[in-house]
Design a protein around this motif. Structure first.
Motif, PDB file in Angstrom:
ATOM      1  N   GLN A 187       0.787  -1.227   0.000  1.00  0.00           N
ATOM      2  CA  GLN A 187       0.000   0.000   0.000  1.00  0.00           C
ATOM      3  C   GLN A 187       0.822   1.282   0.000  1.00  0.00           C
ATOM      4  OE1 GLN A 187      -2.403  -1.090   3.542  1.00  0.00           O
ATOM      5  NE2 GLN A 187      -4.197  -0.892   2.217  1.00  0.00           N
ATOM      6  N   ASP A 188       2.073   1.222   0.492  1.00  0.00           N
ATOM      7  CA  ASP A 188       2.780   2.481   0.754  1.00  0.00           C
ATOM      8  C   ASP A 188       3.587   3.026  -0.418  1.00  0.00           C
ATOM      9  OD1 ASP A 188       5.128   0.998   0.644  1.00  0.00           O
ATOM     10  OD2 ASP A 188       5.545   1.078   2.795  1.00  0.00           O
ATOM     11  N   GLY A 189       3.511   2.377  -1.575  1.00  0.00           N
ATOM     12  CA  GLY A 189       4.209   2.901  -2.739  1.00  0.00           C
ATOM     13  C   GLY A 189       5.665   2.496  -2.835  1.00  0.00           C
ATOM     14  N   SER A 190       6.106   1.561  -2.008  1.00  0.00           N
ATOM     15  CA  SER A 190       7.500   1.108  -2.064  1.00  0.00           C
ATOM     16  C   SER A 190       7.821   0.390  -3.365  1.00  0.00           C
ATOM     17  CB  SER A 190       7.798   0.155  -0.891  1.00  0.00           C
ATOM     18  OG  SER A 190       7.627   0.800   0.349  1.00  0.00           O
ATOM     19  N   ALA A 191       6.803  -0.163  -4.018  1.00  0.00           N
ATOM     20  CA  ALA A 191       7.022  -0.916  -5.251  1.00  0.00           C
ATOM     21  C   ALA A 191       5.963  -0.551  -6.285  1.00  0.00           C
ATOM     22  CB  ALA A 191       6.992  -2.412  -4.962  1.00  0.00           C
ATOM     23  N   ASP A 192       6.313  -0.744  -7.552  1.00  0.00           N
ATOM     24  CA  ASP A 192       5.378  -0.492  -8.649  1.00  0.00           C
ATOM     25  C   ASP A 192       4.487  -1.695  -8.910  1.00  0.00           C
ATOM     26  OD1 ASP A 192       6.654   2.078  -9.357  1.00  0.00           O
ATOM     27  OD2 ASP A 192       8.318   0.812 -10.051  1.00  0.00           O
ATOM     28  N   ALA A 193       5.024  -2.884  -8.645  1.00  0.00           N
ATOM     29  CA  ALA A 193       4.313  -4.123  -8.960  1.00  0.00           C
ATOM     30  C   ALA A 193       4.675  -5.179  -7.922  1.00  0.00           C
ATOM     31  CB  ALA A 193       4.674  -4.607 -10.360  1.00  0.00           C
ATOM     32  N   PHE A 194       3.907  -6.262  -7.907  1.00  0.00           N
ATOM     33  CA  PHE A 194       4.059  -7.277  -6.868  1.00  0.00           C
ATOM     34  C   PHE A 194       4.009  -8.670  -7.505  1.00  0.00           C
ATOM     35  CE2 PHE A 194       1.459  -3.637  -5.778  1.00  0.00           C
ATOM     36  CZ  PHE A 194       2.284  -2.986  -4.877  1.00  0.00           C
ATOM     37  N   VAL A 195       5.073  -9.427  -7.323  1.00  0.00           N
ATOM     38  CA  VAL A 195       5.107 -10.825  -7.755  1.00  0.00           C
ATOM     39  C   VAL A 195       5.205 -11.657  -6.487  1.00  0.00           C
ATOM     40  CG1 VAL A 195       6.285 -12.576  -9.137  1.00  0.00           C
ATOM     41  CG2 VAL A 195       6.188 -10.213  -9.940  1.00  0.00           C
ATOM     42  N   LEU A 196       4.059 -12.148  -6.054  1.00  0.00           N
ATOM     43  CA  LEU A 196       3.955 -12.751  -4.734  1.00  0.00           C
ATOM     44  C   LEU A 196       3.095 -14.014  -4.777  1.00  0.00           C
ATOM     45  CD1 LEU A 196       3.234  -9.533  -2.616  1.00  0.00           C
ATOM     46  CD2 LEU A 196       5.414 -10.749  -2.771  1.00  0.00           C
ATOM     47  N   PRO A 197       3.218 -14.868  -3.756  1.00  0.00           N
ATOM     48  CA  PRO A 197       2.328 -16.020  -3.635  1.00  0.00           C
ATOM     49  C   PRO A 197       0.888 -15.544  -3.439  1.00  0.00           C
ATOM     50  CG  PRO A 197       4.191 -16.196  -2.131  1.00  0.00           C
ATOM     51  CD  PRO A 197       4.199 -14.809  -2.666  1.00  0.00           C
ATOM     52  N   GLN A 198      -0.052 -16.264  -4.054  1.00  0.00           N
ATOM     53  CA  GLN A 198      -1.457 -15.883  -3.949  1.00  0.00           C
ATOM     54  C   GLN A 198      -2.320 -17.080  -3.609  1.00  0.00           C
ATOM     55  OE1 GLN A 198      -2.872 -13.650  -7.407  1.00  0.00           O
ATOM     56  NE2 GLN A 198      -0.794 -12.940  -7.812  1.00  0.00           N
ATOM     57  N   ALA A 207      -7.049  -7.038   1.358  1.00  0.00           N
ATOM     58  CA  ALA A 207      -6.726  -5.977   2.317  1.00  0.00           C
ATOM     59  C   ALA A 207      -6.179  -4.737   1.617  1.00  0.00           C
ATOM     60  CB  ALA A 207      -5.719  -6.489   3.347  1.00  0.00           C
ATOM     61  N   ALA A 208      -5.389  -4.944   0.561  1.00  0.00           N
ATOM     62  CA  ALA A 208      -4.765  -3.817  -0.134  1.00  0.00           C
ATOM     63  C   ALA A 208      -5.752  -3.010  -0.961  1.00  0.00           C
ATOM     64  CB  ALA A 208      -3.628  -4.323  -1.020  1.00  0.00           C
ATOM     65  N   LEU A 209      -6.949  -3.536  -1.190  1.00  0.00           N
ATOM     66  CA  LEU A 209      -7.947  -2.809  -1.971  1.00  0.00           C
ATOM     67  C   LEU A 209      -8.355  -1.492  -1.317  1.00  0.00           C
ATOM     68  CD1 LEU A 209     -10.328  -5.674  -3.165  1.00  0.00           C
ATOM     69  CD2 LEU A 209      -8.907  -4.210  -4.609  1.00  0.00           C
ATOM     70  N   ALA A 210      -8.070  -1.351  -0.031  1.00  0.00           N
ATOM     71  CA  ALA A 210      -8.373  -0.090   0.646  1.00  0.00           C
ATOM     72  C   ALA A 210      -7.632   1.084   0.019  1.00  0.00           C
ATOM     73  CB  ALA A 210      -8.007  -0.198   2.129  1.00  0.00           C
ATOM     74  N   SER A 211      -6.543   0.783  -0.710  1.00  0.00           N
ATOM     75  CA  SER A 211      -5.754   1.849  -1.338  1.00  0.00           C
ATOM     76  C   SER A 211      -5.990   1.981  -2.832  1.00  0.00           C
ATOM     77  CB  SER A 211      -4.264   1.598  -1.074  1.00  0.00           C
ATOM     78  OG  SER A 211      -3.982   1.669   0.307  1.00  0.00           O
ATOM     79  N   GLY A 212      -6.893   1.195  -3.378  1.00  0.00           N
ATOM     80  CA  GLY A 212      -7.182   1.329  -4.803  1.00  0.00           C
ATOM     81  C   GLY A 212      -7.477   0.010  -5.478  1.00  0.00           C
ATOM     82  N   ASP A 213      -8.060   0.086  -6.668  1.00  0.00           N
ATOM     83  CA  ASP A 213      -8.380  -1.122  -7.425  1.00  0.00           C
ATOM     84  C   ASP A 213      -7.104  -1.805  -7.911  1.00  0.00           C
ATOM     85  OD1 ASP A 213     -10.985  -0.489  -7.002  1.00  0.00           O
ATOM     86  OD2 ASP A 213     -11.415   0.138  -9.063  1.00  0.00           O
ATOM     87  N   ILE A 214      -7.197  -3.127  -8.072  1.00  0.00           N
ATOM     88  CA  ILE A 214      -6.028  -3.948  -8.379  1.00  0.00           C
ATOM     89  C   ILE A 214      -6.330  -4.825  -9.590  1.00  0.00           C
ATOM     90  CG2 ILE A 214      -4.722  -5.975  -7.546  1.00  0.00           C
ATOM     91  CD1 ILE A 214      -4.721  -4.654  -4.783  1.00  0.00           C
ATOM     92  N   THR A 215      -5.319  -5.041 -10.419  1.00  0.00           N
ATOM     93  CA  THR A 215      -5.410  -5.987 -11.522  1.00  0.00           C
ATOM     94  C   THR A 215      -4.431  -7.125 -11.301  1.00  0.00           C
ATOM     95  OG1 THR A 215      -6.117  -4.329 -13.139  1.00  0.00           O
ATOM     96  CG2 THR A 215      -5.130  -6.332 -14.007  1.00  0.00           C
ATOM     97  N   VAL A 216      -4.921  -8.355 -11.432  1.00  0.00           N
ATOM     98  CA  VAL A 216      -4.117  -9.566 -11.328  1.00  0.00           C
ATOM     99  C   VAL A 216      -3.887 -10.091 -12.744  1.00  0.00           C
ATOM    100  CG1 VAL A 216      -4.013 -11.916 -10.414  1.00  0.00           C
ATOM    101  CG2 VAL A 216      -5.139 -10.104  -9.088  1.00  0.00           C
ATOM    102  N   PHE A 217      -2.635 -10.406 -13.085  1.00  0.00           N
ATOM    103  CA  PHE A 217      -2.310 -10.861 -14.434  1.00  0.00           C
ATOM    104  C   PHE A 217      -1.966 -12.349 -14.435  1.00  0.00           C
ATOM    105  CE2 PHE A 217      -1.400  -6.326 -14.498  1.00  0.00           C
ATOM    106  CZ  PHE A 217      -2.013  -5.932 -15.686  1.00  0.00           C
ATOM    107  N   SER A 218      -2.655 -13.081 -15.275  1.00  0.00           N
ATOM    108  CA  SER A 218      -2.310 -14.481 -15.482  1.00  0.00           C
ATOM    109  C   SER A 218      -0.957 -14.584 -16.168  1.00  0.00           C
ATOM    110  CB  SER A 218      -3.374 -15.155 -16.350  1.00  0.00           C
ATOM    111  OG  SER A 218      -2.969 -16.459 -16.732  1.00  0.00           O
ATOM    112  N   MET A 219      -0.305 -15.693 -15.943  1.00  0.00           N
ATOM    113  CA  MET A 219       0.861 -16.030 -16.755  1.00  0.00           C
ATOM    114  C   MET A 219       0.394 -16.245 -18.194  1.00  0.00           C
ATOM    115  SD  MET A 219       3.371 -19.217 -15.952  1.00  0.00           S
ATOM    116  CE  MET A 219       4.968 -19.377 -16.738  1.00  0.00           C
ATOM    117  N   PRO A 220       1.078 -15.689 -19.180  1.00  0.00           N
ATOM    118  CA  PRO A 220       0.646 -15.888 -20.567  1.00  0.00           C
ATOM    119  C   PRO A 220       0.540 -17.375 -20.916  1.00  0.00           C
ATOM    120  CG  PRO A 220       2.333 -14.191 -20.438  1.00  0.00           C
ATOM    121  CD  PRO A 220       2.266 -14.817 -19.085  1.00  0.00           C
TER     122      PRO A 220
END
Length: 348
Positions: A187-198, A207-220
């Motif tokens: 949420q704090d702007g430390s990173a532009d993008a997130f590659v994390l376990p889901q 929880a992070a939606l409190a700071s804005g809408d989010i897009t999740v990208f599938s692996m091509p």
């Protein structure tokens, strides 16, 4: 304010009740209490208490690299373990390079599995405000890709390289922060993008939606089906994963991008592990308690738990066998077979 460790300990204590009703005390380490590994071991503590087996003192919010080593060394009784970690330990490489090959192999031989599950699925997500169109927009960006040491970071770097060809440090800047600070870091702007376990739906994303809408990208799809990813899917603790977007469980605020309404990625599989020296009866009783409470305790703990493969024994899903050095504890084998399940001989 209590730390995540302390909160998890209080949760576990509330679940397991008084030591007077149990036969002993066991210790356990796991990831954050709102993750699949965290919920799994907290659920085991409840199931073990319900069956009068033991009080399990759970410490959550741990880096599992360390937790697995603690079980191998006999310092902790139970730990959540992505199966890539025992493999790396057995060769004394990666986060276990300091052990060396011989000591690492000896320690890995001390580990045994009670039951398995899907730990997570590695993937990319961004805030819509970041104006990143997908995997092809990561060059030169700052990516939060896990804690400073562990399987999640290793997997995130490997996935990013496989999809984009980018290496951390040259193609992008990596940010590593412990799990207890994950949502804050998102949420704090430390990173532009997130590659994390889901998980699906993922509590960190929710929880992070409190700071804005989010897009999740599938692996091509072409990468998921390509030769490079097939090699990754052969690594211990990694299997191919796909799920219809409609079944991922997200509501307003989350968009999932895929070519064909199917989310794809590498699934990390693992299990709750013990030292091989745990006595037969205790390992059997713990595994039986797990089997008997999969639906009533485990699946009831969070919306994503019913789809995390608890109770599966097919090696195509569990990744038990092949290059994975892990075997089921003999007591666990007895529990599974008495419950009517078939385990592959290569995993016993």
């Amino acid at each position: 304010m209590m730390s995540n460790k302390r909160i998890a300990a209080v949760i576990a204590a509330a679940c397991i009740g008084s030591a007077a009703t149990a036969q002993g005390i066991l210790t356990a380490e796991t990831a954050a209490p709102n993750t699949t590994p965290g919920i799994s071991i907290i659920s085991l503590s409840e199931a073990a208490s319900k069956a009068g087996i033991a009080d399990i003192q759970v410490t959550a919010g741990q880096t599992l690299t360390n937790s697995v080593q603690n079980v191998a060394e006999g310092k902790t009784d139970i730990a959540a373990a992505p199966f890539i970690l025992p493999f790396l330990m057995s060769r004394g490489v990666g986060p276990y390079a300091g052990l060396g090959a011989e000591a690492g192999a000896d320690l890995a031989d001390n580990l045994a599995v009670l039951y398995t599950y899907r730990v997570s699925v590695q993937g990319l997500f961004v805030y819509d405000s970041a104006n990143i169109s997908g995997w092809d927009g990561l060059e030169g960006k700052t990516i939060y890709n896990g804690p400073p040491r562990g399987a999640a970071l290793t997997n995130a770097r490997l996935l990013t390289k496989t999809v984009t060809g980018l290496e951390e440090g040259t193609g992008y800047t990596g940010v590593q922060v412990n799990w207890g600070q994950a949502v804050k870091t998102i949420q704090d702007g430390s990173a532009d993008a997130f590659v994390l376990p889901q998980a699906f739906p993922d509590p960190r994303i929710t929880a992070a939606l409190a700071s804005g809408d989010i897009t999740v990208f599938s692996m091509p799809k072409d990468v998921h089906e390509g030769e490079a990813f097939q090699k990754i899917a052969k690594l211990p603790g990694t299997v191919r994963f796909s799920m219809p977007v409609a079944e991922m469980g997200y509501g307003d605020g989350v968009t999932v991008v895929s070519e064909d309404d199917t989310f794809r990625g590498p699934a990390t599989v693992g299990g709750d592990v013990v030292n091989v020296n745990m006595d037969f009866d205790t390992a059997k009783a713990l595994t039986t308690a797990f089997i008997e409470n999969i639906e009533t305790i485990y699946h009831a703990k969070a919306s994503f738990m019913p789809v995390t493969w608890h109770g599966e024994t097919d090696p195509e899903v569990t990744d038990m066998c092949g290059t994975n050095p892990m075997k089921y504890h003999p007591g666990a084998v007895a529990a599974w077979e008495e419950a009517g399940y078939t385990l592959p001989d290569c995993a016993k």
